[in-house]
Design an enzyme around this catalytic site. Structure first.
Site, PDB file in Angstrom:
ATOM      1  N   ASP A 137      35.515 -85.944 -43.232  1.00 13.83           N
ATOM      2  CA  ASP A 137      35.369 -86.037 -44.207  1.00 13.83           C
ATOM      3  C   ASP A 137      34.441 -84.444 -44.467  1.00 13.83           C
ATOM      4  O   ASP A 137      34.161 -84.486 -43.616  1.00 13.83           O
ATOM      5  CB  ASP A 137      34.186 -87.486 -45.105  1.00 13.83           C
ATOM      6  CG  ASP A 137      35.352 -88.108 -44.844  1.00 13.83           C
ATOM      7  OD1 ASP A 137      36.868 -88.694 -44.611  1.00 13.83           O
ATOM      8  OD2 ASP A 137      34.149 -89.706 -44.773  1.00 13.83           O
ATOM      9  N   LYS A 138      34.963 -84.297 -45.816  1.00 11.73           N
ATOM     10  CA  LYS A 138      33.998 -82.914 -45.951  1.00 11.73           C
ATOM     11  C   LYS A 138      32.917 -82.473 -45.094  1.00 11.73           C
ATOM     12  O   LYS A 138      32.746 -81.914 -45.557  1.00 11.73           O
ATOM     13  CB  LYS A 138      34.480 -82.846 -47.675  1.00 11.73           C
ATOM     14  CG  LYS A 138      33.851 -81.079 -48.612  1.00 11.73           C
ATOM     15  CD  LYS A 138      34.773 -81.205 -49.679  1.00 11.73           C
ATOM     16  CE  LYS A 138      33.331 -79.702 -49.970  1.00 11.73           C
ATOM     17  NZ  LYS A 138      33.542 -79.635 -51.772  1.00 11.73           N
TER      18      LYS A 138
END
Length: 308
Positions: A137-138
């Site tokens: 995930d970012k």
């Protein structure tokens, strides 16, 4: 032309359409690419429509057209390299860096940086996922691996698909977990009330399994190591939320804390173990706890002495 041959896993719901299986389970193409890349399919040796339902045990053969994404821009973005040779690169991804280009994030991604590095090495293959095998995930930092050639990409992808890799994450969470170590086992499906989120369901969705071990505890907080056996979207965040111990700094799953305003997601891919070509030797790559973890631990310990 690209192709795939495999068998539908036993945990797949029998009411899942083939196009959704390709996009959401196999993650070979997204829903729009299923059409734009002219996906063709055979189940148990017979040609089928993409609306056909899949069943556990079905033998699937897929073919789809190659494409070149001319919108992907090579960018010379500094990366924290853990390991690199002529076939792979292992990176300690910083928090906030998007892995794959998407809506609102077409530049500054890990894919842009890797495309630049491939061109530097004389590789001119283009595409939205240049050598990227798995996701973070970012706002999850830590170890991620990418391939410099298609043969290595396939080699690594098979390990992730067959769950032969070993991934370990560190997380700071709310509360005291019920046991020092254990497992979280459930199905995970998209939250019907919020399409950006996922949720635990008794029998609907994809099977997910996470092992955990508590490293340290303070009144109200814990540092845990997590080993996901499966790789579902938001799996660790959803599982810890389900246990009642959301990851600190997680705005989607309730990890906000008035004692520490402004926290970002306290989840870090600490270790990745897998084999590499051409010799198949086993490697373990590590990324130390980032500054944001060490700073928060110091703040917690200042106000909350560790439990014995």
């Amino acid at each position: 032309m690209n192709s795939y041959t495999g068998t539908v896993d036993s945990g797949v719901s029998p009411d899942l359409r083939l196009d959704r299986y390709v996009a959401e389970y196999l993650k070979l193409l997204n829903r729009s690419q299923v059409k734009s890349r002219n996906l063709r399919a055979w189940i148990n040796g017979k040609p089928v429509k993409l609306s056909r339902m899949v069943n556990p045990g079905d033998s699937i053969q897929l073919e789809w057209d190659e494409t070149i994404d001319t919108d992907l821009v090579p960018e010379d973005i500094p990366l924290n390299i853990i390991f690199e040779n002529e076939r792979v690169v292992v990176i300690n991804k910083s928090q906030g860096m998007v892995v794959h280009p998407g809506a609102g994030n077409y530049q500054g991604t890990l894919a842009n940086a890797l495309y630049f590095r491939r061109l530097e090495k004389g590789e001119n293959r283009k595409g939205p996922r240049p050598g990227i095998v798995h996701r973070l995930d970012k706002d999850t930092s830590g170890v991620i691996i990418a391939a410099y050639d298609d043969e290595t990409l396939d080699y690594l992808a098979q390990q992730f698909k067959l769950r032969k890799t070993r991934k370990t994450y560190a997380a700071l969470v709310k509360g005291k977990l019920p046991r020092e170590k254990g497992k979280i086992e459930s199905c995970i499906t998209r939250d019907p009330r919020d399409r950006k989120k996922f949720t635990v369901h008794q029998d609907k969705g994809k099977y997910a399994l996470t092992f955990y071990r508590v490293v340290k505890e303070w009144p109200g907080y814990s540092l845990v190591l997590l080993r996901p056996k499966t790789g579902r979207t938001h799996q660790l965040r959803v599982h810890l939320k389900h246990m009642g111990h959301p990851i600190l700094g997680d705005p989607l799953y309730g990890g906000t804390d008035p004692g520490f305003p402004g926290l970002t997601l306290m989840l870090h891919a600490k270790r990745l173990s897998l084999s590499l070509p051409p010799d198949g030797l086993w490697y373990t790559f590590r990324a130390p706890l980032p500054v944001r973890f060490r700073d928060l631990i110091r703040k917690i310990e200042k106000n909350h002495p560790a439990l014995p």
